[in-house]
Scaffold this active site. Structure first.
Site, PDB file in Angstrom:
ATOM      1  N   LYS A 112       0.818  -1.220   0.000  1.00 23.00           N
ATOM      2  CA  LYS A 112       0.000   0.000   0.000  1.00 23.00           C
ATOM      3  C   LYS A 112       0.850   1.268   0.000  1.00 23.00           C
ATOM      4  O   LYS A 112       0.394   2.314  -0.458  1.00 23.00           O
ATOM      5  CB  LYS A 112      -0.987  -0.018   1.179  1.00 23.00           C
ATOM      6  CG  LYS A 112      -2.019  -1.129   1.002  1.00 23.00           C
ATOM      7  CD  LYS A 112      -3.317  -0.895   1.714  1.00 23.00           C
ATOM      8  CE  LYS A 112      -4.320  -1.939   1.243  1.00 23.00           C
ATOM      9  NZ  LYS A 112      -5.598  -1.888   1.884  1.00 23.00           N
ATOM     10  N   LYS A 194      -4.595 -10.418  -5.682  1.00 22.27           N
ATOM     11  CA  LYS A 194      -5.886 -10.748  -5.075  1.00 22.27           C
ATOM     12  C   LYS A 194      -6.968  -9.815  -5.614  1.00 22.27           C
ATOM     13  O   LYS A 194      -6.676  -8.683  -6.031  1.00 22.27           O
ATOM     14  CB  LYS A 194      -5.814 -10.670  -3.548  1.00 22.27           C
ATOM     15  CG  LYS A 194      -5.641  -9.285  -2.971  1.00 22.27           C
ATOM     16  CD  LYS A 194      -5.923  -9.272  -1.475  1.00 22.27           C
ATOM     17  CE  LYS A 194      -6.048  -7.825  -1.002  1.00 22.27           C
ATOM     18  NZ  LYS A 194      -6.764  -7.626   0.221  1.00 22.27           N
ATOM     19  N   LYS A 197     -10.844  -4.292  -3.414  1.00 18.42           N
ATOM     20  CA  LYS A 197     -11.753  -3.135  -3.533  1.00 18.42           C
ATOM     21  C   LYS A 197     -11.069  -1.978  -4.220  1.00 18.42           C
ATOM     22  O   LYS A 197     -11.680  -1.207  -4.940  1.00 18.42           O
ATOM     23  CB  LYS A 197     -12.130  -2.616  -2.137  1.00 18.42           C
ATOM     24  CG  LYS A 197     -12.978  -3.479  -1.293  1.00 18.42           C
ATOM     25  CD  LYS A 197     -13.409  -2.648  -0.078  1.00 18.42           C
ATOM     26  CE  LYS A 197     -13.594  -3.489   1.149  1.00 18.42           C
ATOM     27  NZ  LYS A 197     -12.429  -3.522   2.063  1.00 18.42           N
TER      28      LYS A 197
HETATM   29  N1  AQP Z   1      -9.369 -11.436  -2.527  1.00 17.20           N
HETATM   30  C1  AQP Z   1      -9.732 -11.879  -1.344  1.00 17.20           C
HETATM   31  N2  AQP Z   1      -9.983 -13.194  -1.137  1.00 17.20           N
HETATM   32  C2  AQP Z   1     -10.376 -13.649   0.075  1.00 17.20           C
HETATM   33  N3  AQP Z   1     -10.555 -12.848   1.152  1.00 17.20           N
HETATM   34  C3  AQP Z   1     -10.321 -11.534   1.001  1.00 17.20           C
HETATM   35  N4  AQP Z   1     -10.410 -10.484   1.846  1.00 17.20           N
HETATM   36  C4  AQP Z   1     -10.057  -9.356   1.185  1.00 17.20           C
HETATM   37  N5  AQP Z   1      -9.754  -9.629  -0.096  1.00 17.20           N
HETATM   38  C5  AQP Z   1      -9.902 -10.983  -0.242  1.00 17.20           C
HETATM   39  C6  AQP Z   1     -10.826 -10.586   3.232  1.00 17.20           C
HETATM   40  O1  AQP Z   1     -11.975  -9.767   3.401  1.00 17.20           O
HETATM   41  C7  AQP Z   1     -11.993  -9.258   4.739  1.00 17.20           C
HETATM   42  C8  AQP Z   1     -12.275  -7.781   4.735  1.00 17.20           C
HETATM   43  O2  AQP Z   1     -11.226  -7.119   4.043  1.00 17.20           O
HETATM   44  P1  AQP Z   1     -10.880  -5.600   4.348  1.00 17.20           P
HETATM   45  O3  AQP Z   1     -12.072  -4.772   4.182  1.00 17.20           O
HETATM   46  O4  AQP Z   1     -10.180  -5.512   5.653  1.00 17.20           O
HETATM   47  O5  AQP Z   1      -9.887  -5.174   3.241  1.00 17.20           O
HETATM   48  P2  AQP Z   1      -8.622  -5.815   2.619  1.00 17.20           P
HETATM   49  O6  AQP Z   1      -8.217  -7.096   3.276  1.00 17.20           O
HETATM   50  O7  AQP Z   1      -7.541  -4.799   2.523  1.00 17.20           O
HETATM   51  O8  AQP Z   1      -9.243  -6.208   1.212  1.00 17.20           O
HETATM   52  P3  AQP Z   1      -9.537  -5.372  -0.072  1.00 17.20           P
HETATM   53  O9  AQP Z   1     -10.854  -5.807  -0.574  1.00 17.20           O
HETATM   54  O10 AQP Z   1      -8.401  -5.550  -0.995  1.00 17.20           O
HETATM   55  O11 AQP Z   1      -9.666  -3.875   0.356  1.00 17.20           O
HETATM   56  P4  AQP Z   1      -8.716  -2.641   0.069  1.00 17.20           P
HETATM   57  O12 AQP Z   1      -8.637  -2.537  -1.412  1.00 17.20           O
HETATM   58  O13 AQP Z   1      -9.416  -1.505   0.728  1.00 17.20           O
HETATM   59  O14 AQP Z   1      -7.397  -2.957   0.687  1.00 17.20           O
HETATM   60  C9  AQP Z   1     -10.654  -9.635   5.369  1.00 17.20           C
HETATM   61  O15 AQP Z   1     -10.831 -10.742   6.222  1.00 17.20           O
HETATM   62  C10 AQP Z   1      -9.799 -10.004   4.195  1.00 17.20           C
HETATM   63  O16 AQP Z   1      -8.816 -10.956   4.534  1.00 17.20           O
END
Ligand code: AQP
Length: 313
Positions: A112, A194, A197
């Site tokens: 990030k 992965k 969002k």
């Molecule tokens: N691609 C994924 N596959 C499986 N699990 C996933 N999680 C995130 N991406 C995947 C799990 O979703 C939960 C909530 O995630 P978060 O809101 O804390 O954000 P994150 O892990 O940083 O995921 P994102 O979607 O990629 O968000 P941004 O782009 O904002 O960083 C967690 O349990 C995570 O493991």
């Protein structure tokens, strides 16, 4: 007494199928067996720039997503992180025992910060300490998360053990719960990354509120690997990812999935997958409009009161 689970998601955008299959689906499956606490981690969202008004709306929308996914406010505590001041307070205490070196090793920070640690916010750097305090405040036994959070969970355990050793038994040491399938759903456009969002390429993610047409288009455009067989072959990550999604949304065994597509081509596979995803998300999409803001605010207020009382013990 029931064991406790704690988990959360950031209100940083529209949730996608990865969030659902890696995390929310398991929260719902575990909520009967465990004393469950699900937090909307809006303080984590502040680690990257946010518009305050939009963040407030996204925070409420995320509560709606939890409920539509099947989190039951009668069984689980649902609340907004910033409503419980103890999260920030414990973060300071844990920050005083965390080491720079261990935070520097966190891969999510490296990703990030996009290679520029000098310019990255201190909040982004210390994010895992806030996550540790989220978990430890509630004497959590189990944390259901996707694979990307495993390293943060290991840090949480290290901090809890260090604190207990230096200041006496205080925190429960939490275990991580990572599902066997779905722990890391990949981008449809780049299976080495992965599904996320914040991916600039929206075609890589199936969002939970995507309509049937959009889902079909995204799956049709999803990258595939060379070869023609539709099998769970780790050396062909694009097909492995799509087949994993198919398996999770249909509830079929690996063998049933492979048999179903034996002798069929990618075109047929993608159209069956799109149909299955649309069907899988239909009940969620029907439920999402069932909760108005007043109902949500009432659930979150009760949740915050309960969370505050547990956190203050
Ligand atoms: N691609 C994924 N596959 C499986 N699990 C996933 N999680 C995130 N991406 C995947 C799990 O979703 C939960 C909530 O995630 P978060 O809101 O804390 O954000 P994150 O892990 O940083 O995921 P994102 O979607 O990629 O968000 P941004 O782009 O904002 O960083 C967690 O349990 C995570 O493991």
């Amino acid at each position: 007494m029931k064991q406790r689970i704690f988990s959360g998601a950031q209100p940083t955008g529209r949730l996608h199928l990865g969030n659902y299959l890696g995390a929310l689906k398991n929260w719902v499956a575990l909520q009967d067996e465990y004393d469950s606490i699900f937090c909307i981690v809006n303080l984590h969202a502040l680690t990257l720039p946010q518009d305050p008004k939009t963040l407030r709306q996204k925070t409420l929308d995320l509560a709606r997503v939890y409920l539509a996914a099947g989190v039951d406010p009668e069984k689980a505590t649902i609340f907004i992180q910033s409503d419980v001041a103890a999260h920030a307070e414990l973060t300071w205490v844990l920050a005083c025992i965390a080491r720079m070196g261990e935070l520097e090793r966190m891969t999510q920070f490296k990703d990030k910060a996009k290679g520029s640690a000098e310019r990255a916010g201190v909040g982004l750097f210390s994010y895992p300490v806030l996550m540790a305090s989220d978990i430890l405040l509630y004497q959590t036994n189990l944390v259901p998360v996707g694979q990307d959070q495993k390293q943060h969970l290991e840090l949480t355990r290290d901090l809890a053990e260090r604190f207990n050793r230096d200041f006496g038994e205080t925190f429960t040491i939490p275990e991580v719960y990572i599902p066997k399938a779905g722990a890391r759903i990949k981008s449809l456009q780049d299976p080495t990354k992965k599904m996320s969002k914040s991916d600039e390429n929206e075609a890589g993610a199936i969002f939970l509120d995507d309509d049937a047409d959009t889902i079909a288009k995204k799956i049709k455009r999803a990258v595939t690997d060379s070869g023609t067989e539709i099998t769970f072959d780790e050396t062909r990550p694009a097909i492995h990812n799509l087949l994993t999604i198919y398996q999770l949304v249909t509830g079929k065994s690996e063998q049933e999935c492979v048999e179903n597509f034996s002798g069929k081509g990618y075109g047929q596979f993608k159209s069956e997958l799109a149909e299955a995803v649309v069907e899988y998300l239909r009940p969620f999409q029907e439920r999402i409009s069932a909760y108005d803001d007043d109902a949500l605010n009432a659930i979150l207020k009760t949740g915050a009161e309960k969370a505050r009382s547990i956190a203050s013990v």
